[in-house]
Design an enzyme around this catalytic site. Structure first.
Site, mmCIF file in Angstrom:
data_model
loop_
_atom_site.group_PDB
_atom_site.id
_atom_site.type_symbol
_atom_site.label_atom_id
_atom_site.label_comp_id
_atom_site.label_asym_id
_atom_site.label_seq_id
_atom_site.Cartn_x
_atom_site.Cartn_y
_atom_site.Cartn_z
ATOM 1 N N LYS A 66 -1.773 2.645 -5.328
ATOM 2 C CA LYS A 66 -0.493 2.266 -5.886
ATOM 3 C C LYS A 66 -0.626 1.170 -6.953
ATOM 4 O O LYS A 66 -0.102 1.303 -8.062
ATOM 5 C CB LYS A 66 0.390 1.785 -4.735
ATOM 6 C CG LYS A 66 1.675 1.165 -5.131
ATOM 7 C CD LYS A 66 2.237 0.393 -3.952
ATOM 8 C CE LYS A 66 1.466 -0.896 -3.758
ATOM 9 N NZ LYS A 66 2.223 -1.886 -2.970
ATOM 10 N N THR A 67 -1.334 0.129 -6.600
ATOM 11 C CA THR A 67 -1.459 -0.990 -7.524
ATOM 12 C C THR A 67 -2.198 -0.565 -8.788
ATOM 13 O O THR A 67 -1.875 -0.994 -9.893
ATOM 14 C CB THR A 67 -2.199 -2.158 -6.858
ATOM 15 O OG1 THR A 67 -1.623 -2.371 -5.570
ATOM 16 C CG2 THR A 67 -2.067 -3.411 -7.679
ATOM 17 N N ASP A 254 7.586 -2.930 -7.928
ATOM 18 C CA ASP A 254 6.616 -2.685 -6.866
ATOM 19 C C ASP A 254 7.348 -2.742 -5.520
ATOM 20 O O ASP A 254 8.360 -3.421 -5.394
ATOM 21 C CB ASP A 254 5.546 -3.784 -6.933
ATOM 22 C CG ASP A 254 4.354 -3.475 -6.057
ATOM 23 O OD1 ASP A 254 4.214 -2.318 -5.642
ATOM 24 O OD2 ASP A 254 3.566 -4.399 -5.797
ATOM 25 N N GLU A 255 6.836 -2.057 -4.530
ATOM 26 C CA GLU A 255 7.411 -2.105 -3.176
ATOM 27 C C GLU A 255 8.914 -1.843 -3.183
ATOM 28 O O GLU A 255 9.701 -2.569 -2.570
ATOM 29 C CB GLU A 255 7.158 -3.487 -2.532
ATOM 30 C CG GLU A 255 5.708 -3.922 -2.518
ATOM 31 C CD GLU A 255 4.917 -3.340 -1.367
ATOM 32 O OE1 GLU A 255 5.345 -2.313 -0.807
ATOM 33 O OE2 GLU A 255 3.862 -3.903 -1.060
ATOM 34 N N GLN A 285 6.684 2.721 4.663
ATOM 35 C CA GLN A 285 6.233 1.339 4.892
ATOM 36 C C GLN A 285 7.366 0.342 4.782
ATOM 37 O O GLN A 285 7.150 -0.849 4.572
ATOM 38 C CB GLN A 285 5.118 0.970 3.910
ATOM 39 C CG GLN A 285 3.829 1.712 4.200
ATOM 40 C CD GLN A 285 2.685 1.209 3.352
ATOM 41 O OE1 GLN A 285 2.263 0.079 3.466
ATOM 42 N NE2 GLN A 285 2.186 2.080 2.486
ATOM 43 N N ARG A 631 -3.885 0.229 8.128
ATOM 44 C CA ARG A 631 -4.655 -0.921 7.639
ATOM 45 C C ARG A 631 -6.140 -0.690 7.854
ATOM 46 O O ARG A 631 -6.979 -1.387 7.296
ATOM 47 C CB ARG A 631 -4.266 -2.225 8.360
ATOM 48 C CG ARG A 631 -2.841 -2.714 8.196
ATOM 49 C CD ARG A 631 -2.403 -2.749 6.770
ATOM 50 N NE ARG A 631 -1.683 -1.537 6.408
ATOM 51 C CZ ARG A 631 -1.456 -1.154 5.165
ATOM 52 N NH1 ARG A 631 -1.894 -1.860 4.158
ATOM 53 N NH2 ARG A 631 -0.801 -0.036 4.902
#
Length: 791
Positions: A66-67, A254-255, A285, A631
DNA sequence: CGGAACGTCGTTTTT
DNA sequence: CGACGTTCCG
């Protein structure tokens, strides 16, 4: 706030702005004909980077890069000349994310990234915008940003001022109401009547309004206002909105699954004109619903932005097969989701393990021993994490790690600038910087203890309120009178003199020298040096760190802002340690091995979440479980205990339903080592205690009970208009003398009644000071605000 | 005004 | 159980 703030905005000073498609822009694009930064992206990622025009939603599952997409997209916009760095708005939720993004962009396109002055958190960008137009929303551009503790103190005052019993209607509760309203973009006049009435027998709305008015008087805002006031600014001044719409040619978020309604409205206003809005997020998420995040924002994106391109990133580069399948199987049980299927080309790897322990102590022991074993096998400790649902779980685990001598660190905890010593030090500096900062003054007037307690403060307050002046101003009058007993009076006078002196220091000293001096002369450092509690040394260390970090800032003002918005503890400890944190704190991180203790009904999913939010709550808990599992790169290990102490007493517990949500093929049930004594349970196989796997025998009462659907909060659109009853700032600066006093009808010879000294006769009048011969207390100099005329 | 004994109430917390 | 806030007394 980043340091590029002080740099002139090219758009403000220069008219020249190469239009997209202009010669220079095209020439610039030609510099990098191959766009090397696009290499190595998978087809979906590449599509997300290249779909520059119009609304785009990128659904980026955990570990799908994503980043990378976000940063490459920005680099792409700049490299192709579609936008200059300062024409891109890039919003994140955390400062950490903003910082990382800036760094990664620099890697791709070099120092051009420095020109990205609109890369930051919602709050820091909101601040920047508000400072430019502060007067239009009733603030001065040097407004203070209040932290939670200041907010609470202010609300307490507002509640008391309304004559409401603060014990029956606690400020905390009001704070959470107001917070909720602000999250939804609602100003005091927009709160639905029913909700406004819920607090203090219908006074909720009034208190909200009063709180906002107090903020304006103090020239202060809270976190919510940083967004809310932008909304108001833009709605009331369309010309200004237009400026920003023109400036931001491309917007990235973002997010996105974590945005609340206010943030959504904020984005929508800005994006209305050009519609080049790219939101990246993962509905699976979304774990901050309880904080106002609206999963709906992401679920509704296509509806809100017709013609939106939706791109799914489903290829996971992080976890091995079993972990990913387990996580996917789990999250598939959720109803309200857009749906993605994560896949990996990595090997299946180890199955997710599930281990039952007798009680939480055994659980901690098991985890501790496994970590020791990993450590012995040279597994780096920094690649091991223990993720818990609630912080209370940490204690037992910590105890165990300490016993075993396993080094660990707790991530999360109180933020640097939230620590008492930091807030205290800042309060001193705020008063030095701005004597009218009542909240700051109140905080430190008796810290360290100098004998200026409640009684004294009360006297200050009375006068300040009556004369409508800040507390320091009120104090200056009061020390000239006999309102206070000699001792506090002298102390207060000394303190005022000190503040006067400290204010002058900044003319000759750097701000970190000033800070150093203030902290020493005020006795604050002494206070902690004398304190022999365990954490005193750490606090002194923090203070040093604070003073040190001030050096990097041009002036006190910009430092104070940095600290209230951005500052955080330096967690960049590279030492070899196991990480211990809550699941919430783990979002965005990854580790080779992840331990997930406490998978029990009531704890996880958490009973309270179930009771309060029903199915939505359960689904959010499940997303949290999904976050936890994803994670892990190579190993995820789930635990549950059959007995756990809750609020002091032991309860027997049932494994979490999430355990049953995992696909059987991806998990492995591990028996606890035989050398554990499971007290009281005679001889049977330990598998007996893991029975719940076979039959899902859970019947959580609260789960059935609470189906209360939170009111969908999409009202409050654009129509709402503030009634123009906003008062100008009442802040009275500098030398101004109290106004309310002049000619207030006190004359020599008049009879008055003093709140403390009783009846008396006026002997002399000097401005707002009266000399009165009291019938019982004798001759005193008092302030007019403490007496009333006797008819 | 400040320390010591009571009572209370228990998630998660980017800014 | 234990962290916090409040109350009570010196």
């Amino acid at each position: 706030m980043n340091h590029s703030d002080n740099r002139p905005d090219p758009q403000d000073s220069l008219a020249h702005e190469p239009a997209a498609g202009s010669l220079s822009a095209r020439a610039r694009a030609a510099v990098a004909p191959q766009s090397p930064y696009l290499n190595g992206l998978n087809p979906e990622q590449r599509a997300a980077v290249e779909a520059t025009e119009g609304p785009v939603l990128v659904l980026a599952g955990a570990g799908t890069g994503k980043t990378r997409v976000l940063t490459t997209r920005i680099a792409h916009l700049i490299a192709t000349g579609k936008a200059q760095p300062w024409q891109i708005l890039a919003v994140t939720f955390t400062n950490k994310a903003a910082r990382e993004m800036r760094e990664r962009i620099s890697h791709v396109i070099g120092e051009v990234a420095e020109g990205m002055q609109w890369l930051g958190t919602f709050h820091s960008i909101g601040t920047k915008i508000l400072r430019r137009h502060a007067e239009l929303v009733g603030l001065r551009s040097d407004f203070t940003i209040l932290g939670t503790d200041d907010q609470l103190r202010l609300m307490k005052q507002v509640i008391e001022a309304e004559g409401i019993d603060e014990k029956r209607w606690p400020a905390r509760q009001l704070a959470s109401h107001i917070d909720g309203w602000k999250n939804r973009g609602l100003g005091p006049d927009q709160v639905p009547a029913g909700e406004a009435g819920a607090f203090a027998n219908g006074k909720g709305g009034r208190l909200y309004r009063a709180y906002q008015e107090r903020l304006k008087v103090l020239n202060a805002v809270d976190f919510g206002d940083l967004l809310l006031e932008c909304l108001r600014l833009w709605r009331e001044h369309p010309d200004i909105l237009e400026q920003y719409q023109n400036r931001f040619r491309y917007m990235l978020v973002d997010e996105y699954q974590d945005t609340n309604v206010a943030q959504y409205l904020w984005l929508r206003l800005l994006a209305q004109a050009r519609k080049n809005l790219c939101c990246v997020g993962d509905d699976d998420q979304s774990i901050y619903g309880w904080r106002g995040a609206e999963v709906d924002n992401i679920l509704r994106f296509e509806h809100d932005f017709p013609g939106a391109t939706v791109i799914r990133l489903e290829r996971n580069y992080r976890s091995t097969g079993h972990i990913l399948s387990a996580a996917s199987g789990l999250i598939a049980k959720n109803q309200g989701r857009l749906g993605k299927t994560l896949r990996t080309e990595d090997e299946p790897g180890e199955k997710v393990t599930i281990t039952g322990a007798w009680d939480s102590e055994d659980e901690a022991r098991l985890i501790g021993e496994e970590i020791e074993a990993f450590h012995a096998k040279k597994h780096p400790l920094s690649e091991i994490a223990i993720l818990v649902r609630i912080s209370a779980q940490m204690r037992e685990i910590e105890d165990r790690l300490v016993t075993l001598g396993v080094p660990y660190r707790v991530i999360g905890g109180p933020r640097f600038y939230e620590r008492a010593e930091i807030r205290d030090a800042l309060a001193y500096l705020r008063v030095v910087n701005q004597p009218a900062d009542d909240l700051a003054f109140e905080r430190i007037v008796n810290t360290p203890k100098r004998g200026l307690g409640d009684a004294t403060i009360q006297v200050l307050h009375n006068h300040a309120r009556a004369a409508r002046v800040p507390l320091t101003e009120a104090a200056r009058f009061i020390v000239e009178t006999d309102e206070l007993k000699p001792k506090p009076r002298a102390t207060l006078r000394d303190l005022l003199i000190s503040f006067g002196r400290w204010s002058k220091l900044s003319e000759t000293m750097t701000q970190s020298e000033v800070a150093q001096t203030v902290l020493e002369e005020s006795g604050y450092t002494d206070m902690w040096q004398k304190d022999k509690s365990a954490d005193a040394a750490g606090r002194l260390e923090n203070l040093k760190e604070l003073v040190r970090s001030m050096e990097e800032f041009p002036d006190l003002q910009s430092f104070l802002e940095h600290v209230s918005l951005v500052m955080e503890a330096n967690e960049s400890d590279t030492a070899e340690r196991v990480s211990l944190m809550t699941l919430h704190a783990a979002k965005g991180l990854e580790f080779d091995t992840v331990f997930l203790p406490g998978w029990e009904e009531g704890l996880f999913p958490n009973q309270r979440a179930l009771d309060e939010s029903g199915r939505a709550g359960l689904e959010e808990e499940r997303r949290l479980a999904h976050v936890g599992l994803t994670r892990a790169r190579r190993r995820a290990k789930i635990y549950f205990a059959s007995n756990r102490r809750i609020h002091g007493l032991w309860n027997s517990t049932v494994p979490s339903r999430f355990v049953d949500d995992l696909p059987e093929t991806n998990v492995e049930i591990v028996e606890a080592p035989a050398n554990f004594s499971y007290g009281g349970y005679g001889g049977g196989s330990r598998f007996d205690r893991m029975q719940p796997f076979s039959g899902s025998s859970y019947q959580t009462p609260g789960w059935q009970r609470a189906q209360a659907h939170r009111a969908s909060s999409e009202d409050g659109g654009y129509s709402a208009r503030r009634s123009g009853d906003r008062r100008g700032p009442m802040l009275i600066e500098g030398e101004l003398v109290a106004k309310s006093t002049g000619g207030s009808g006190f004359a020599v010879g008049g009879r008055v009644l003093h709140t403390k000294f009783g009846p008396g006769t006026i002997e002399a009048v000097d401005g707002n000071k009266l000399t009165v011969e009291f019938d019982k207390a004798g001759r005193k100099m008092v302030l007019d605000s403490f007496v009333e005329a006797l008819g």
